[in-house]
Design a protein around this motif. Structure first.
Motif, PDB file in Angstrom:
ATOM      1  N   ASP A  77       2.431  16.125 -16.159  1.00 32.60           N
ATOM      2  CA  ASP A  77       1.481  16.045 -15.812  1.00 32.60           C
ATOM      3  C   ASP A  77       0.020  14.552 -16.006  1.00 32.60           C
ATOM      4  N   LYS A  78       0.638  13.252 -15.441  1.00 36.69           N
ATOM      5  CA  LYS A  78      -0.258  12.233 -16.212  1.00 36.69           C
ATOM      6  C   LYS A  78      -1.601  12.260 -15.926  1.00 36.69           C
ATOM      7  N   SER A  79      -2.583  13.257 -15.864  1.00 37.86           N
ATOM      8  CA  SER A  79      -3.566  13.287 -14.803  1.00 37.86           C
ATOM      9  C   SER A  79      -5.056  12.218 -15.396  1.00 37.86           C
TER      10      SER A  79
ATOM     11  N   LEU B 195      13.571  11.287 -16.476  1.00 38.48           N
ATOM     12  CA  LEU B 195      12.949  10.483 -15.501  1.00 38.48           C
ATOM     13  C   LEU B 195      13.177   9.441 -16.614  1.00 38.48           C
ATOM     14  N   ASP B 196      13.690   7.974 -15.751  1.00 39.21           N
ATOM     15  CA  ASP B 196      14.230   7.364 -15.798  1.00 39.21           C
ATOM     16  C   ASP B 196      13.585   5.768 -15.842  1.00 39.21           C
ATOM     17  N   TYR B 197      13.772   5.078 -16.771  1.00 38.63           N
ATOM     18  CA  TYR B 197      13.263   2.965 -16.253  1.00 38.63           C
ATOM     19  C   TYR B 197      14.664   2.335 -16.020  1.00 38.63           C
TER      20      TYR B 197
ATOM     21  N   GLU C 205       8.248  18.847  -9.158  1.00 40.82           N
ATOM     22  CA  GLU C 205       8.430  17.956  -9.477  1.00 40.82           C
ATOM     23  C   GLU C 205       8.468  17.503 -10.944  1.00 40.82           C
ATOM     24  N   ASP C 206       9.332  15.964 -10.980  1.00 44.82           N
ATOM     25  CA  ASP C 206       8.906  15.893 -12.543  1.00 44.82           C
ATOM     26  C   ASP C 206       7.737  15.535 -13.311  1.00 44.82           C
ATOM     27  N   ILE C 207       7.217  14.679 -12.403  1.00 46.62           N
ATOM     28  CA  ILE C 207       6.064  14.032 -13.027  1.00 46.62           C
ATOM     29  C   ILE C 207       4.754  13.702 -11.371  1.00 46.62           C
ATOM     30  N   VAL C 208       3.400  14.475 -11.633  1.00 48.21           N
ATOM     31  CA  VAL C 208       2.335  13.924 -11.037  1.00 48.21           C
ATOM     32  C   VAL C 208       2.000  13.036 -11.552  1.00 48.21           C
ATOM     33  N   ASP C 209       1.994  11.587 -11.178  1.00 49.66           N
ATOM     34  CA  ASP C 209       1.342  10.646 -11.487  1.00 49.66           C
ATOM     35  C   ASP C 209      -0.058  10.423 -10.572  1.00 49.66           C
ATOM     36  N   THR C 210      -0.421   9.340  -9.870  1.00 51.48           N
ATOM     37  CA  THR C 210      -1.698   8.620  -9.068  1.00 51.48           C
ATOM     38  C   THR C 210      -1.405  10.424  -8.733  1.00 51.48           C
ATOM     39  N   GLY C 211      -1.111  10.836  -7.285  1.00 54.21           N
ATOM     40  CA  GLY C 211      -0.616  11.951  -7.114  1.00 54.21           C
ATOM     41  C   GLY C 211      -0.477  11.442  -5.687  1.00 54.21           C
ATOM     42  N   LEU C 212       0.481  10.504  -5.000  1.00 54.44           N
ATOM     43  CA  LEU C 212       0.159  10.099  -3.507  1.00 54.44           C
ATOM     44  C   LEU C 212       0.937  10.711  -3.274  1.00 54.44           C
ATOM     45  N   THR C 213       2.152  10.158  -4.075  1.00 54.15           N
ATOM     46  CA  THR C 213       4.005  11.152  -3.531  1.00 54.15           C
ATOM     47  C   THR C 213       3.031  12.108  -3.078  1.00 54.15           C
ATOM     48  N   LEU C 214       2.782  13.250  -3.940  1.00 53.43           N
ATOM     49  CA  LEU C 214       1.909  14.677  -3.484  1.00 53.43           C
ATOM     50  C   LEU C 214       1.642  14.852  -2.718  1.00 53.43           C
TER      51      LEU C 214
ATOM     52  N   GLU D 220       0.731  -1.163  -0.053  1.00 54.97           N
ATOM     53  CA  GLU D 220       0.010   0.136   0.388  1.00 54.97           C
ATOM     54  C   GLU D 220       0.628   0.994  -0.107  1.00 54.97           C
ATOM     55  N   ARG D 221       1.307   1.489  -1.158  1.00 53.33           N
ATOM     56  CA  ARG D 221       2.221   3.434  -1.277  1.00 53.33           C
ATOM     57  C   ARG D 221       2.236   4.218  -0.663  1.00 53.33           C
ATOM     58  N   GLU D 222       0.306   4.271  -0.059  1.00 53.01           N
ATOM     59  CA  GLU D 222       0.089   5.475   0.696  1.00 53.01           C
ATOM     60  C   GLU D 222       0.144   5.477   1.393  1.00 53.01           C
TER      61      GLU D 222
ATOM     62  N   ASP E 181      -1.398   8.679 -20.322  1.00 56.13           N
ATOM     63  CA  ASP E 181      -1.028   7.572 -19.409  1.00 56.13           C
ATOM     64  C   ASP E 181      -0.413   6.402 -20.262  1.00 56.13           C
ATOM     65  N   GLU E 182       0.734   7.095 -20.356  1.00 56.05           N
ATOM     66  CA  GLU E 182       1.806   6.023 -21.199  1.00 56.05           C
ATOM     67  C   GLU E 182       3.276   5.834 -19.656  1.00 56.05           C
ATOM     68  N   PHE E 183       4.212   4.917 -20.182  1.00 54.88           N
ATOM     69  CA  PHE E 183       5.705   5.483 -19.075  1.00 54.88           C
ATOM     70  C   PHE E 183       5.985   5.882 -20.015  1.00 54.88           C
ATOM     71  N   VAL E 184       6.507   7.955 -19.108  1.00 50.90           N
ATOM     72  CA  VAL E 184       7.083   7.962 -20.492  1.00 50.90           C
ATOM     73  C   VAL E 184       8.466   8.350 -19.499  1.00 50.90           C
ATOM     74  N   ILE E 185       9.777   8.430 -20.724  1.00 52.30           N
ATOM     75  CA  ILE E 185      11.234   8.610 -20.583  1.00 52.30           C
ATOM     76  C   ILE E 185      11.730   9.910 -20.424  1.00 52.30           C
TER      77      ILE E 185
HETATM   78  P1  IMP Z   1       2.417   9.297  -7.864  1.00 53.28           P
HETATM   79  O1  IMP Z   1       2.613   8.739  -6.536  1.00 53.28           O
HETATM   80  O2  IMP Z   1       2.101   8.183  -8.400  1.00 53.28           O
HETATM   81  O3  IMP Z   1       2.132  10.645  -8.558  1.00 53.28           O
HETATM   82  O4  IMP Z   1       4.184   9.217  -8.091  1.00 53.28           O
HETATM   83  C1  IMP Z   1       5.430   9.666  -8.607  1.00 53.28           C
HETATM   84  C2  IMP Z   1       6.808   9.253  -9.265  1.00 53.28           C
HETATM   85  O5  IMP Z   1       5.967   8.104  -9.473  1.00 53.28           O
HETATM   86  C3  IMP Z   1       7.604  10.054 -10.208  1.00 53.28           C
HETATM   87  O6  IMP Z   1       7.756  11.538  -9.422  1.00 53.28           O
HETATM   88  C4  IMP Z   1       7.920   9.727 -10.404  1.00 53.28           C
HETATM   89  O7  IMP Z   1       9.463   9.066 -10.096  1.00 53.28           O
HETATM   90  C5  IMP Z   1       7.551   7.670 -10.577  1.00 53.28           C
HETATM   91  N1  IMP Z   1       6.779   7.944 -12.474  1.00 53.28           N
HETATM   92  C6  IMP Z   1       5.416   8.028 -12.480  1.00 53.28           C
HETATM   93  N2  IMP Z   1       5.350   8.153 -13.768  1.00 53.28           N
HETATM   94  C7  IMP Z   1       6.640   7.568 -14.448  1.00 53.28           C
HETATM   95  C8  IMP Z   1       6.650   8.075 -16.111  1.00 53.28           C
HETATM   96  O8  IMP Z   1       5.871   7.228 -16.568  1.00 53.28           O
HETATM   97  N3  IMP Z   1       7.784   7.669 -16.010  1.00 53.28           N
HETATM   98  C9  IMP Z   1       9.264   7.586 -15.065  1.00 53.28           C
HETATM   99  N4  IMP Z   1       8.266   7.698 -14.074  1.00 53.28           N
HETATM  100  C10 IMP Z   1       7.411   7.720 -13.557  1.00 53.28           C
END
Ligand code: IMP
Length: 285
Positions: free
Chosen positions: A231-233, A259-261, A200-209, A176-178, A251-255
């Motif tokens: 913003d992967k809103s 941003l890394d993979y 931030e580099d990217i906000v995905d789910t927003g849970l980290t933020l 549970e990431r949260e 909604d794809e994995f970006v680099i």
């Molecule tokens: P969140 O808590 O889901 O918003 O996670 C944000 C973190 O997930 C970012 O700071 C990135 O480290 C990682 N992340 C989410 N999506 C991507 C992506 O498409 N490429 C690379 N890292 C990502």
């Protein structure tokens, strides 16, 4: 005719969706036998029997358009017309490919979403906006390691203000990431009464933020705002306020651009979609 119509047309072309541009006008009002008002939707998609009208204009013009659309629906009930607002178009572009839908042959990159010049231009715009909004202040920029380093380096130089720069590092663990985010490197500066900008580099789910916002708010700053490059809103789970966004991404994995993979690709100067890797064949014994 309009740049957003071009964007929409490019998107349809990219996905091989047939369309006709302004193929038909619907008369709405007559003066005797003369038509004095009509409605001409921008696009028609024959396969879906669907008209689209794009609207990116001022509210009073939108109201007028809505009125026309109501008339069309009353007078031509068999016709399907949909109004697309700017935000609808942004969402579509975010989901199905924003920016130049160009192909490149760089190992690891399936396609480029934002080339280097586009990224640099956008960062300068964000820097100018922050400069204006924080005029007379000395904000603290807090970058979240490690993906943010490239963006932070460019953004801080695009800001014509005295700024302080800090970095935090967090870690995720457990299912549970949260509930399992931990700060492993905290800010060194006293934040009480300061204007904080989380970078931030990217906000995905927003849970980290969400976690970070609560964590930093507890330090008593005068204000906290968020500036994210991407913003992967479409994947948002936590409702977090974001003040500044570079680009919306699908909604794809970006680099690239930080941003890394698996630790790679951070040094690409552009932002692209990761090439899906073919699963390796398991050797048979
Ligand atoms: P969140 O808590 O889901 O918003 O996670 C944000 C973190 O997930 C970012 O700071 C990135 O480290 C990682 N992340 C989410 N999506 C991507 C992506 O498409 N490429 C690379 N890292 C990502």
């Amino acid at each position: 005719m309009h740049p957003s119509e071009k964007e929409f047309a490019d998107l349809l072309d990219y996905y091989h969706i047939n369309y006709l541009y302004e193929p038909r006008s619907f008369p709405l009002r007559w003066d005797g036998s003369r038509v004095v008002e009509m409605f001409t939707p921008d696009f028609y998609l024959p396969e879906y029997d669907q008209y689209f009208e794009l609207t990116t204009m001022k509210q009073n013009l939108v109201t007028q358009k809505n009125r026309k659309l109501r008339h069309v629906r009353e007078m031509y009930p068999e016709v399907n017309v949909q109004l697309l607002y700017r935000r609808d178009l942004m969402r579509l572009m975010g989901k199905y490919g924003f920016g130049p839908l160009s192909e490149v042959s760089v190992e690891g990159t399936e396609r480029v979403l934002f080339d280097e010049a586009t990224v640099q231009r956008r960062v300068r715009e964000l820097g100018a906006q922050l400069t204006e909004d924080y005029a007379g202040e000395e904000p603290v920029l807090i970058g979240i390691l490690r993906g943010v380093v490239v963006f932070m380096a460019d953004l801080m130089r695009a800001m014509n203000l005295p700024v302080q720069v800090e970095f935090m590092e967090i870690t995720h663990y457990g299912e549970e990431r949260e509930k399992s985010i931990d700060v492993i490197r905290d800010v060194m500066t006293e934040l009480k009464g300061r204007h904080v900008i989380i970078v931030e580099d990217i906000v995905d789910t927003g849970l980290t933020l969400r976690y970070l916002l609560e964590y930093l708010q507890a330090k008593g700053p005068a204000s906290v705002r968020v500036c994210t490059m991407l913003d992967k809103s479409v994947r948002r789970m936590a409702d977090v306020p974001i003040g500044y966004v570079g680009f919306e991404v699908p909604d794809e994995f970006v680099i690239g651009y930080g941003l890394d993979y698996g630790g790679r690709y951070r040094n690409l100067p552009y932002i692209g979609v990761l090439q899906p890797v073919e699963p390796k064949a398991v050797p048979q014994r």
